[in-house]
Design a protein around this motif. Structure first.
Motif, short mmCIF file in Angstrom:
data_model
loop_
_atom_site.label_atom_id
_atom_site.label_comp_id
_atom_site.label_asym_id
_atom_site.label_seq_id
_atom_site.Cartn_x
_atom_site.Cartn_y
_atom_site.Cartn_z
N GLY A 74 44.16 28.66 -6.36
CA GLY A 74 44.53 29.70 -6.88
C GLY A 74 43.98 29.30 -8.62
N LEU A 75 45.26 28.68 -8.95
CA LEU A 75 45.70 28.48 -10.28
C LEU A 75 44.31 27.62 -10.91
N PHE A 76 43.52 27.51 -10.01
CA PHE A 76 41.92 26.16 -10.55
C PHE A 76 41.31 27.48 -10.73
N LEU A 77 41.03 28.74 -10.29
CA LEU A 77 40.25 29.50 -9.92
C LEU A 77 40.74 30.50 -11.24
N CYS A 78 42.28 30.55 -11.45
CA CYS A 78 42.97 30.92 -12.75
C CYS A 78 42.58 30.61 -14.06
N ILE A 79 41.59 29.61 -14.00
CA ILE A 79 41.49 28.44 -15.55
C ILE A 79 39.80 28.34 -15.61
N PHE A 80 39.53 29.24 -13.96
CA PHE A 80 38.14 28.99 -14.38
C PHE A 80 38.13 30.39 -15.05
N LEU A 81 38.21 31.87 -13.97
CA LEU A 81 38.33 33.01 -14.66
C LEU A 81 38.20 33.33 -16.24
N VAL A 82 39.83 32.28 -16.77
CA VAL A 82 39.41 32.33 -18.40
C VAL A 82 37.76 31.58 -19.29
N VAL A 83 37.72 30.31 -18.38
CA VAL A 83 36.48 30.55 -19.67
C VAL A 83 35.02 31.27 -19.23
N HIS A 84 35.37 31.39 -17.87
CA HIS A 84 34.02 32.82 -18.17
C HIS A 84 34.27 34.17 -18.55
N LEU A 85 35.64 34.69 -18.31
CA LEU A 85 35.89 35.78 -19.64
C LEU A 85 35.18 35.21 -20.62
N SER A 86 35.96 34.00 -21.71
CA SER A 86 35.47 34.14 -22.68
C SER A 86 33.57 33.37 -22.83
N ALA A 87 33.50 33.24 -21.64
CA ALA A 87 31.64 33.18 -22.13
C ALA A 87 31.06 34.91 -22.27
N ASN A 88 31.55 35.77 -21.18
CA ASN A 88 31.47 36.54 -21.08
C ASN A 88 31.67 37.54 -22.15
N CYS A 89 32.57 37.16 -23.50
CA CYS A 89 32.61 37.69 -24.10
C CYS A 89 31.13 37.33 -25.67
N ILE A 90 31.01 37.00 -25.16
CA ILE A 90 29.22 36.55 -26.54
C ILE A 90 28.49 37.58 -25.86
N LEU A 91 29.07 38.30 -24.54
CA LEU A 91 27.70 39.36 -24.91
C LEU A 91 28.14 40.99 -25.23
N LEU A 92 29.16 40.71 -26.20
CA LEU A 92 29.97 41.75 -27.33
C LEU A 92 28.83 41.79 -28.48
N LEU A 93 28.94 40.26 -28.82
CA LEU A 93 28.08 40.28 -30.13
C LEU A 93 26.34 40.90 -30.17
N PRO A 94 25.85 41.22 -31.10
CA PRO A 94 24.71 41.83 -31.50
C PRO A 94 24.01 41.23 -30.39
N GLU A 95 22.53 41.64 -30.26
CA GLU A 95 21.37 41.02 -29.09
C GLU A 95 21.09 39.86 -29.57
N GLU A 96 20.52 39.99 -30.10
CA GLU A 96 19.66 38.96 -31.64
C GLU A 96 20.77 37.29 -31.58
N THR A 97 22.36 38.06 -31.99
CA THR A 97 22.84 36.67 -32.12
C THR A 97 23.36 35.87 -29.72
N ALA A 98 23.10 36.69 -29.27
CA ALA A 98 24.48 36.45 -28.08
C ALA A 98 23.37 36.18 -26.80
N ARG A 99 21.98 36.37 -27.28
CA ARG A 99 21.02 36.28 -26.82
C ARG A 99 20.92 34.62 -26.31
N GLY A 100 21.04 34.25 -27.61
CA GLY A 100 20.66 32.77 -28.09
C GLY A 100 21.72 32.07 -27.52
#
Length: 222
Positions: free
Chosen positions: A17-43
């Motif tokens: 569970g704690l290992f998965l908690c760490i993974f979720l932090v990384v996963h959410l950090s990557a998902n935050c890229i989606l909030l950028l403008p498309e021309e930046t976020a896609r690349g």
């Protein structure tokens, strides 16, 4: 001295569970890229995804992640079934509501909802991108698999957006309870330390729940 099976199962659940908690932090950090403008976020998003798929170290971590999910679910299911069999008869006085939270009493239900979330998530991303199932994924302008397009198109489907947003609630509840319980299971009983863990667990659960729940909605409205 023989190892207590229940203690072993809870330790596995806590550790994974704690290992998965760490993974979720990384996963959410990557998902935050989606909030950028498309021309930046896609690349950025596609480059990040390509790095994850091609890095030997990340591949090892990925196998650990798969194993952690399976072990976490398997032993949680065993404990849930054990607890149901051990429930007292109706005529026995039970004050469980006074001694535990609603979340702790319904971790089986909450866990099932999260498992549904994981299955749908893997079917839409992992199975399509890693296994090539379903519609073929195109390449972007620099030759990376266009994972951004897969994600963006999914998050422009209102049914998926609602699904992801609603199931972020049981995810947050599960993380809040699980994070606190994991430290106790692993033998951490320092009084002041547990208070800090409880506060960290609450903040962490809110960030994860809001983050995973609101990003699909923001992408949909972009």
């Amino acid at each position: 001295m023989a190892l207590n099976p229940l203690f072993f199962r809870k330790t596995i659940i806590a550790g994974t569970g704690l290992f998965l908690c760490i993974f979720l932090v990384v996963h959410l950090s990557a998902n935050c890229i989606l909030l950028l403008p498309e021309e930046t976020a896609r690349g950025l998003y596609n480059s990040y995804s390509t790095t994850l798929r091609e890095s030997p170290l990340i591949k090892i971590v990925a196998y650990l992640l798969y194993a952690s999910i399976l072990l976490h679910v398997f032993y949680a299911l065993l404990i849930t079934l054990r607890n149901r069999k051990a429930k007292p008869q109706k005529y026995v006085m039970n004050h469980s509501k006074e001694n535990s939270t609603w979340t702790s009493q319904n971790m089986g239900l909450i866990g099932t909802m999260i498992l549904l979330f994981i299955v749908v998530h893997l079917a839409n991303f992992w199975a399509r991108i890693k296994l090539g199932m379903g519609e073929a994924v195109r390449l972007d302008a620099v030759g990376n698999v266009d994972v951004y397009e897969v994600t963006s198109s999914l998050f422009h489907n209102i049914y998926y957006v609602i699904f992801y947003t609603v199931l972020a609630i049981p995810l947050a509840l599960h993380l809040h309870h699980g994070f606190k319980s994991a430290f106790k299971t692993l033998g951490f009983y320092h009084k002041n330390g547990l208070r800090i863990v409880a506060k960290v667990a609450l903040i962490y659960a809110i960030i994860m729940g809001v983050g995973f729940g609101i990003i699909p909605l923001i992408v949909y409205l972009k």
